[in-house]
Design an enzyme around this catalytic site. Structure first.
Site, PDB file in Angstrom:
ATOM      1  N   ASP A 275       0.843  -1.194   0.000  1.00  5.95           N
ATOM      2  CA  ASP A 275       0.000   0.000   0.000  1.00  5.95           C
ATOM      3  C   ASP A 275       0.878   1.244   0.000  1.00  5.95           C
ATOM      4  OD1 ASP A 275      -1.886   1.953   0.281  1.00  5.95           O
ATOM      5  OD2 ASP A 275      -2.417   1.466   2.360  1.00  5.95           O
ATOM      6  N   LYS A 282       1.600   7.990   0.231  1.00  6.17           N
ATOM      7  CA  LYS A 282       2.035   8.078   1.626  1.00  6.17           C
ATOM      8  C   LYS A 282       3.403   8.752   1.700  1.00  6.17           C
ATOM      9  CE  LYS A 282      -0.173   3.842   3.377  1.00  6.17           C
ATOM     10  NZ  LYS A 282      -1.045   4.466   4.381  1.00  6.17           N
ATOM     11  N   ARG A 356     -10.786  -0.580   2.481  1.00  6.79           N
ATOM     12  CA  ARG A 356     -12.246  -0.679   2.589  1.00  6.79           C
ATOM     13  C   ARG A 356     -12.898  -0.916   1.225  1.00  6.79           C
ATOM     14  NH1 ARG A 356     -12.550   5.023   5.484  1.00  6.79           N
ATOM     15  NH2 ARG A 356     -10.574   4.169   6.237  1.00  6.79           N
TER      16      ARG A 356
HETATM   17  N1  BES Z   1      -2.971   0.390   5.236  1.00  8.70           N
HETATM   18  C1  BES Z   1      -3.368   1.628   5.776  1.00  8.70           C
HETATM   19  C2  BES Z   1      -3.598   1.585   7.280  1.00  8.70           C
HETATM   20  C3  BES Z   1      -2.424   1.267   8.169  1.00  8.70           C
HETATM   21  C4  BES Z   1      -1.824   2.242   8.916  1.00  8.70           C
HETATM   22  C5  BES Z   1      -1.998  -0.043   8.320  1.00  8.70           C
HETATM   23  C6  BES Z   1      -0.784   1.931   9.759  1.00  8.70           C
HETATM   24  C7  BES Z   1      -0.955  -0.367   9.152  1.00  8.70           C
HETATM   25  C8  BES Z   1      -0.354   0.623   9.883  1.00  8.70           C
HETATM   26  C9  BES Z   1      -4.669   2.092   5.127  1.00  8.70           C
HETATM   27  O1  BES Z   1      -4.895   1.672   3.837  1.00  8.70           O
HETATM   28  C10 BES Z   1      -4.657   3.582   5.122  1.00  8.70           C
HETATM   29  O2  BES Z   1      -3.791   4.137   4.533  1.00  8.70           O
HETATM   30  N2  BES Z   1      -5.612   4.188   5.798  1.00  8.70           N
HETATM   31  C11 BES Z   1      -5.713   5.596   5.872  1.00  8.70           C
HETATM   32  C12 BES Z   1      -7.172   5.961   5.798  1.00  8.70           C
HETATM   33  C13 BES Z   1      -7.421   7.445   5.665  1.00  8.70           C
HETATM   34  C14 BES Z   1      -6.901   7.955   4.345  1.00  8.70           C
HETATM   35  C15 BES Z   1      -8.904   7.670   5.792  1.00  8.70           C
HETATM   36  C16 BES Z   1      -5.128   6.042   7.200  1.00  8.70           C
HETATM   37  O3  BES Z   1      -5.295   5.367   8.200  1.00  8.70           O
HETATM   38  O4  BES Z   1      -4.476   7.099   7.223  1.00  8.70           O
HETATM   39 ZN    ZN Z   2      -3.941  -0.126   3.290  1.00  7.67          ZN
HETATM   40 ZN    ZN Z   3      -3.970   2.980   2.402  1.00  5.16          ZN
END
Ligand code: BES
Ligand code: ZN
Ligand code: ZN
Length: 501
Positions: A275, A282, A356
């Site tokens: 991801d 990110k 999601r």
């Molecule tokens: N894979 C990430 C979440 C994550 C964060 C997993 C830390 C493991 C450790 C997920 O896909 C993500 O990036 N979520 C975002 C959602 C936001 C954009 C609403 C997040 O948590 O920042």
């Molecule tokens: Zn993710």
């Molecule tokens: Zn993500």
């Protein structure tokens, strides 16, 4: 690492390390377990004297080693903390075994004997105790060394559980066998999560699933992009657009022998083999840990593999929508609208909230398969890490009974879990101007709940639990049961839950 059961006296047993227990809160020899007291006498009080001097407190998850100076055939006594005497539980025993076994491994022991089977655990028999001791042994000594040039010289080869009551032999052996299956399943999940994204693409994850099916005697179907398109999984496919790696939709199924299934349960694992965030890229710091974004799918695959051996009386579907989330000229852009399998349209305002989207379609698939219950497991939100840290998974549910059963299993499995709310009032924040909904709410507000509320839109009336494992899936400090990195969280909760049905 092999595990056997023998009816032999600890003080007479030849091995390199002998695990014995000490209780917390009592001074000197008073805190020694029955076995430890016997040994202490033979060793002329060395244990009790050393323990009070060393201030070994007997806390769960701690261990310390003493050389026995040739007074008994065991070269070292590894004393493990069992916590308060009247409060010894199976999770504490699991942790004690893990800590003791790690200590024995550090000493370079090849053959380890365990004198913990006579400790009293309320409500537990020899089978339960043997099971958690073996689980602890496998979990506490696990290392991921595939890419290290120097091979592991310190590996325990043989573990013997010592029994004083011959009548317990059969139960202890059965427990040992279960513990091995469970411990190996967790370590298999850890292997998958530790694997770099380049060597565990969606295609290779599907290959692993095929191997699992072959080994465990399960049915498997891997759907390619065209088939996924036909099913109308536009949310899942939207996530995969930026990647050069083709997406795979994996369906594993376990059926109990001779029919007799009590329920049909879907386990849905988030399978983002990497991801990057996509166009909503990110930051670079720590991005390498995002190979762990398939930890949910690893837990599902590992569980499915163990089911073939544990044979519970329940049908289980293991579902994984596997893909990478990458930026490219073909990637989904913020503002794009996708349509999920149940017809709902989603405005993708942040391409980093991709888990999601993949789970939405996988949950729709589970509903279409008419499962009685669906449990998804996902490294879904950073917000859940902020809320609970790394020691607990967040638990969301639309069904109180199922939630309790799953959380009870987590407790027995020794995995931290905390119930978080699905407050319907918060759904407002996911309203879109142009589609049925957006894929995120307002930044900084109830992020973990928002993920859960989003998923809830795709489960209909099916009893459902959502496990957010973003915190505990990948840790930066070792614990008694896990090294740094991949933990294999969820596997034990799933297996304890399914075995209890
Ligand atoms: N894979 C990430 C979440 C994550 C964060 C997993 C830390 C493991 C450790 C997920 O896909 C993500 O990036 N979520 C975002 C959602 C936001 C954009 C609403 C997040 O948590 O920042
Ligand atoms: Zn993710
Ligand atoms: Zn993500």
């Amino acid at each position: 690492m092999t595990f056997t059961v023998e009816t032999k006296k600890p003080a007479e047993y030849p091995c390199e390390a002998l695990l014995v227990g000490v209780y917390e809160g009592e001074k000197g020899a008073g805190g020694l377990s029955k076995e430890a007291q016997t040994l202490d006498k033979i060793l002329g009080g060395t244990l009790s004297r050393a323990l009070s001097a060393e201030e070994f407190k007997g806390k769960p998850g701690t261990a310390t080693a003493f050389h026995t100076q040739g007074r008994i055939p065991a070269q070292a006594a590894v004393v493990v903390g069992l916590g308060k005497k009247d409060k010894l539980t199976l999770p504490v025993l699991r942790m004690a075994s893990a800590a003791g076994m790690a200590k024995a491994r550090a000493l370079g022991a090849k053959k380890v004997a365990v004198a913990l089977m006579d400790e009293a655990v309320r409500g537990a028999g020899a089978g339960d105790k043997a099971q958690v001791i073996v689980e602890g042994g496998l979990l506490g000594t696990y290392r991921f060394l595939k890419y290290k040039s120097e091979k592991d010289k310190k590996a325990i080869e043989e573990v013997v559980l010592l029994l004083t009551k011959p009548a317990e032999r059969g139960k202890a052996q059965a427990g040992t066998a279960k513990g091995e299956i469970i411990g190996e399943a967790v370590n298999f999940a850890r292997d998958l999560v530790s694997e770099p994204a380049a060597s565990l693409t969606p295609t290779l994850l599907a290959e692993e699933a095929r191997k699992v099916a072959r080994e465990a005697g399960l049915k498997i179907k891997v759907m390619e992009k065209a088939e996924v398109e036909k099913l109308g999984m536009g949310a899942f496919l939207g996530v995969s657009l930026g990647s050069d790696q083709p997406p795979k939709f994996i369906v594993l199924s376990y059926e109990p022998e001779r029919g007799g299934a009590r329920r049909k349960i879907a386990l849905v694992g988030k399978g983002l083999t990497f991801d990057s965030g996509g166009i909503s890229l990110k930051p670079a710091g720590g991005m390498e840990t995002m190979k762990c974004d398939m930890a949910g799918s690893a837990a599902v695959l590992a569980t499915m593999r163990a089911l073939g051996k544990l044979k519970p009386r329940v049908s289980v579907l293991g579902l994984v929508a596997a893909t990478e989330n990458m930026p490219s000229g073909r990637a989904t852009k913020p503002g794009d609208v996708v349509r999920a399998m149940n017809g709902k349209t989603i405005e993708v305002v942040n391409t980093d909230a991709e888990g999601r989207l993949t789970l939405a379609d996988a949950l729709c698939y589970a509903v279409k398969e008419k499962v009685d219950e669906a449990i998804d497991i996902a490294t879904l939100t950073g917000a859940c890490v902020v809320a609970l840290g790394k020691v607990q998974m967040g638990v969301f549910a639309n069904d109180e009974g199922l939630r309790r059963r799953v959380m009870d299993a987590a407790k027995r499995a020794g995995e931290g879990a905390w119930h978080l709310p699905l407050n319907e009032d918060l759904k407002e924040a996911m309203k879109s101007d142009i589609a049925d909904m957006k894929n995120t709410g307002k930044a900084g507000e109830a992020g973990a709940t928002m993920g859960g509320l989003f998923l809830q839109e795709f489960v209909g009336s099916t009893p459902w639990v959502h496990l957010d494992i973003a915190g505990p899936a990948f840790i930066d400090r070792e614990t008694p049961l896990s090294p740094k990195g991949a933990t294999g969280v969820g596997v034990r909760t799933f297996l304890y839950y399914l075995m209890g049905i």
